[in-house]
Design an enzyme around this catalytic site. Structure first.
Site, mmCIF file in Angstrom:
data_model
loop_
_atom_site.group_PDB
_atom_site.id
_atom_site.type_symbol
_atom_site.label_atom_id
_atom_site.label_comp_id
_atom_site.label_asym_id
_atom_site.label_seq_id
_atom_site.Cartn_x
_atom_site.Cartn_y
_atom_site.Cartn_z
ATOM 1 N N HIS A 8 -1.090 4.449 -0.421
ATOM 2 C CA HIS A 8 -2.108 5.327 0.190
ATOM 3 C C HIS A 8 -1.830 6.823 0.063
ATOM 4 O O HIS A 8 -1.841 7.558 1.045
ATOM 5 C CB HIS A 8 -2.302 4.968 1.666
ATOM 6 C CG HIS A 8 -3.281 3.858 1.875
ATOM 7 N ND1 HIS A 8 -4.579 3.907 1.408
ATOM 8 C CD2 HIS A 8 -3.155 2.660 2.502
ATOM 9 C CE1 HIS A 8 -5.220 2.781 1.740
ATOM 10 N NE2 HIS A 8 -4.367 1.999 2.388
ATOM 11 N N ASP A 44 0.825 -1.205 0.000
ATOM 12 C CA ASP A 44 0.000 0.000 0.000
ATOM 13 C C ASP A 44 0.866 1.264 0.000
ATOM 14 O O ASP A 44 1.842 1.355 0.745
ATOM 15 C CB ASP A 44 -0.869 0.058 1.262
ATOM 16 C CG ASP A 44 -1.768 -1.159 1.451
ATOM 17 O OD1 ASP A 44 -1.395 -2.256 1.003
ATOM 18 O OD2 ASP A 44 -2.831 -1.000 2.081
ATOM 19 N N ASN A 100 -8.539 -2.944 -1.987
ATOM 20 C CA ASN A 100 -9.908 -2.647 -1.556
ATOM 21 C C ASN A 100 -10.228 -1.151 -1.611
ATOM 22 O O ASN A 100 -11.395 -0.761 -1.632
ATOM 23 C CB ASN A 100 -10.172 -3.197 -0.147
ATOM 24 C CG ASN A 100 -9.276 -2.576 0.903
ATOM 25 O OD1 ASN A 100 -8.050 -2.602 0.778
ATOM 26 N ND2 ASN A 100 -9.858 -1.996 1.931
ATOM 27 N N HIS A 101 -9.189 -0.298 -1.676
ATOM 28 C CA HIS A 101 -9.436 1.148 -1.793
ATOM 29 C C HIS A 101 -9.591 1.628 -3.231
ATOM 30 O O HIS A 101 -9.869 2.808 -3.449
ATOM 31 C CB HIS A 101 -8.337 1.947 -1.077
ATOM 32 C CG HIS A 101 -8.600 2.072 0.393
ATOM 33 N ND1 HIS A 101 -9.279 3.132 0.943
ATOM 34 C CD2 HIS A 101 -8.314 1.230 1.412
ATOM 35 C CE1 HIS A 101 -9.386 2.951 2.256
ATOM 36 N NE2 HIS A 101 -8.806 1.802 2.558
ATOM 37 N N HIS A 116 -2.215 -4.697 2.534
ATOM 38 C CA HIS A 116 -3.513 -4.509 3.200
ATOM 39 C C HIS A 116 -3.458 -4.222 4.700
ATOM 40 O O HIS A 116 -4.439 -3.760 5.257
ATOM 41 C CB HIS A 116 -4.365 -5.771 2.925
ATOM 42 C CG HIS A 116 -5.828 -5.678 3.203
ATOM 43 N ND1 HIS A 116 -6.584 -4.564 2.903
ATOM 44 C CD2 HIS A 116 -6.693 -6.572 3.746
ATOM 45 C CE1 HIS A 116 -7.853 -4.800 3.235
ATOM 46 N NE2 HIS A 116 -7.933 -6.004 3.750
ATOM 47 N N ASP A 167 -6.322 7.205 -1.356
ATOM 48 C CA ASP A 167 -7.061 7.377 -0.089
ATOM 49 C C ASP A 167 -6.116 7.601 1.094
ATOM 50 O O ASP A 167 -4.971 7.175 1.096
ATOM 51 C CB ASP A 167 -7.989 6.194 0.230
ATOM 52 C CG ASP A 167 -9.288 6.225 -0.559
ATOM 53 O OD1 ASP A 167 -9.662 7.305 -1.048
ATOM 54 O OD2 ASP A 167 -9.940 5.165 -0.677
ATOM 55 N N ARG A 168 -6.671 8.275 2.085
ATOM 56 C CA ARG A 168 -5.973 8.602 3.333
ATOM 57 C C ARG A 168 -4.874 9.643 3.139
ATOM 58 O O ARG A 168 -5.003 10.756 3.595
ATOM 59 C CB ARG A 168 -5.457 7.350 4.040
ATOM 60 C CG ARG A 168 -6.573 6.436 4.497
ATOM 61 C CD ARG A 168 -6.233 5.699 5.788
ATOM 62 N NE ARG A 168 -7.403 5.100 6.400
ATOM 63 C CZ ARG A 168 -7.815 3.851 6.192
ATOM 64 N NH1 ARG A 168 -7.143 3.066 5.388
ATOM 65 N NH2 ARG A 168 -8.887 3.405 6.805
ATOM 66 N N HIS A 178 -3.751 -8.390 -3.021
ATOM 67 C CA HIS A 178 -3.810 -7.304 -2.043
ATOM 68 C C HIS A 178 -4.197 -7.795 -0.642
ATOM 69 O O HIS A 178 -3.527 -7.493 0.341
ATOM 70 C CB HIS A 178 -4.795 -6.216 -2.477
ATOM 71 C CG HIS A 178 -4.882 -5.110 -1.474
ATOM 72 N ND1 HIS A 178 -3.850 -4.209 -1.286
ATOM 73 C CD2 HIS A 178 -5.832 -4.776 -0.560
ATOM 74 C CE1 HIS A 178 -4.177 -3.370 -0.305
ATOM 75 N NE2 HIS A 178 -5.373 -3.694 0.134
ATOM 76 N N ASP A 204 -4.206 -0.334 -3.216
ATOM 77 C CA ASP A 204 -4.307 0.793 -2.274
ATOM 78 C C ASP A 204 -3.287 1.891 -2.588
ATOM 79 O O ASP A 204 -2.478 2.291 -1.761
ATOM 80 C CB ASP A 204 -4.195 0.326 -0.810
ATOM 81 C CG ASP A 204 -5.472 -0.341 -0.322
ATOM 82 O OD1 ASP A 204 -6.326 -0.695 -1.160
ATOM 83 O OD2 ASP A 204 -5.636 -0.518 0.900
ATOM 84 N N ARG A 252 -12.537 -6.707 10.013
ATOM 85 C CA ARG A 252 -12.998 -5.593 9.179
ATOM 86 C C ARG A 252 -14.480 -5.665 8.864
ATOM 87 O O ARG A 252 -15.047 -4.738 8.283
ATOM 88 C CB ARG A 252 -12.233 -5.584 7.854
ATOM 89 C CG ARG A 252 -10.720 -5.535 7.995
ATOM 90 C CD ARG A 252 -10.070 -5.703 6.641
ATOM 91 N NE ARG A 252 -8.626 -5.891 6.736
ATOM 92 C CZ ARG A 252 -7.732 -4.906 6.668
ATOM 93 N NH1 ARG A 252 -8.118 -3.667 6.507
ATOM 94 N NH2 ARG A 252 -6.435 -5.176 6.745
#
Length: 335
Positions: free
Chosen positions: A81, A79, A140-141, A264, A111-112, A189, A108, A237
């Site tokens: 991010h 990731d 998943n993002h 992840h 995001d964030r 991922h 990923d 999750r």
């Protein structure tokens, strides 16, 4: 009239430009440098990169086989991010993506972190420049529902425009779900499955051109996590599952593979080796969200032995834009 003619580039624009249809290394370097200095890329060129990437990704299978010739190496990152300045640091430490220095980014990307546009356009531009220099997997993002909450959608509207929200959503649906390196290393991922007996051919057969479903193989590939105890359990999750070392071992045996690499989950050292050495988590966003204090890591494999060589690195400074700066305001109250 083609879309390119419709989007005019103002004379005062001084940023990176694509001449014609070919995305060159010179262009990518100039764009990266502009991004580093917090300049924007013109919408016309962003559009060109995203559309070209869409066409490249759409043609790929849901499971992509990668072949590394003997004596050559290959790098897997986890990731990122939206941590653009840490991505630049990875390239400083390990070289830019090229035919001789190929990378896989394992989902990923966005995001964030608040430099997600810079990250995604850089990765996509390398993909256009040289498709075998960089491989990209869905995380998943890379989905509408996550992007709405965790900042990417807001950042796209702020730095590009509303029309790009739909365009990125469409391209994310084209991202492959898994990669197999030299028929030995399975890279995904999230993780493995709620049922035994899943074959690589089952993953290859997934119709991935959609938003991730709430259950089934595609969901599990993107959301699952390993657990220390054997068997399977519910996911912390609330989506996907937790799977034990016995599940990993069986999956590898049935598919004649040696190792699972997944991402992840943030890890203090940037990586963690579990399941009797058969599963490695790699996470490439150091000091995640400016507060976790973790290292980042990437894994280098060299053919033919394909032993994982893990490199860890610390976070580097970035301009004073907070993580989640573009996130849904409702969420910001709690972060």
């Amino acid at each position: 009239m083609e879309w390119k003619e419709k989007i005019c580039v103002e004379p005062q624009y001084s940023g990176a430009r694509i001449e014609g249809d070919v995305i060159t290394l010179d262009f990518v370097k100039k764009m990266m440098d502009d991004f580093k200095n917090q300049k924007c890329l013109h919408k016309r060129y962003a559009f060109q990169i995203v559309l070209q990437t869409r066409d490249l990704l759409r043609a790929l299978p849901s499971l992509v086989d990668i072949n590394i010739p003997d004596g050559k190496h290959f790098t897997v990152c986890g990731d990122v991010h939206g941590q653009y300045y840490d991505l630049l640091n990875i390239f400083e430490l390990n070289g830019l993506p090229s035919e001789d220095n190929p990378y896989l980014f394992n989902g990923d990307f966005v995001d964030r972190g608040s430099f997600s546009i810079e990250v995604i356009l850089t990765l996509f531009a390398f993909k256009c420049m040289s498709p075998s220099a960089i491989y990209l997997a869905r995380g998943n993002h890379e989905s509408k529902s996550m992007n709405k909450i965790y900042g990417f959608e807001g950042e796209v509207k702020s730095k590009l425009s509303e029309i790009f929200v739909e365009l990125f959503a469409e391209v994310f649906c084209c991202l492959p779900l898994a990669h197999v390196i030299n028929e030995k290393v399975f890279v995904v991922h999230g993780g493995l499955f709620s049922v035994d007996g899943v074959k690589l051919s089952d993953i290859r057969a997934i119709d991935r051109f959609c938003e991730p479903p709430e259950e089934g193989l595609m969901c599990e590939v993107l959301w699952s996590d390993p657990q220390p105890q054997p068997g399977r359990g519910p996911s912390k999750r609330g989506v996907g599952l937790s799977f034990g070392g016995d599940v990993t071992k069986k999956f590898l045996q049935e598919n004649n593979l040696d190792l699972v690499v997944r991402s992840h989950e943030v890890k203090d050292e940037g990586y963690e080796i579990e399941h009797d050495g058969k599963l490695i988590t790699v996470f490439s966003a150091p000091n995640y969200c400016d507060q976790m204090g973790n290292k980042g890591a990437f894994i280098r494999f060299e053919a033919p032995d394909m032993k994982p060589n893990i490199v860890t690195f610390a976070a580097v400074p970035h301009p004073d834009v907070k993580p989640m700066a573009y996130a849904n305001n409702f969420l910001r109250l709690f972060s």
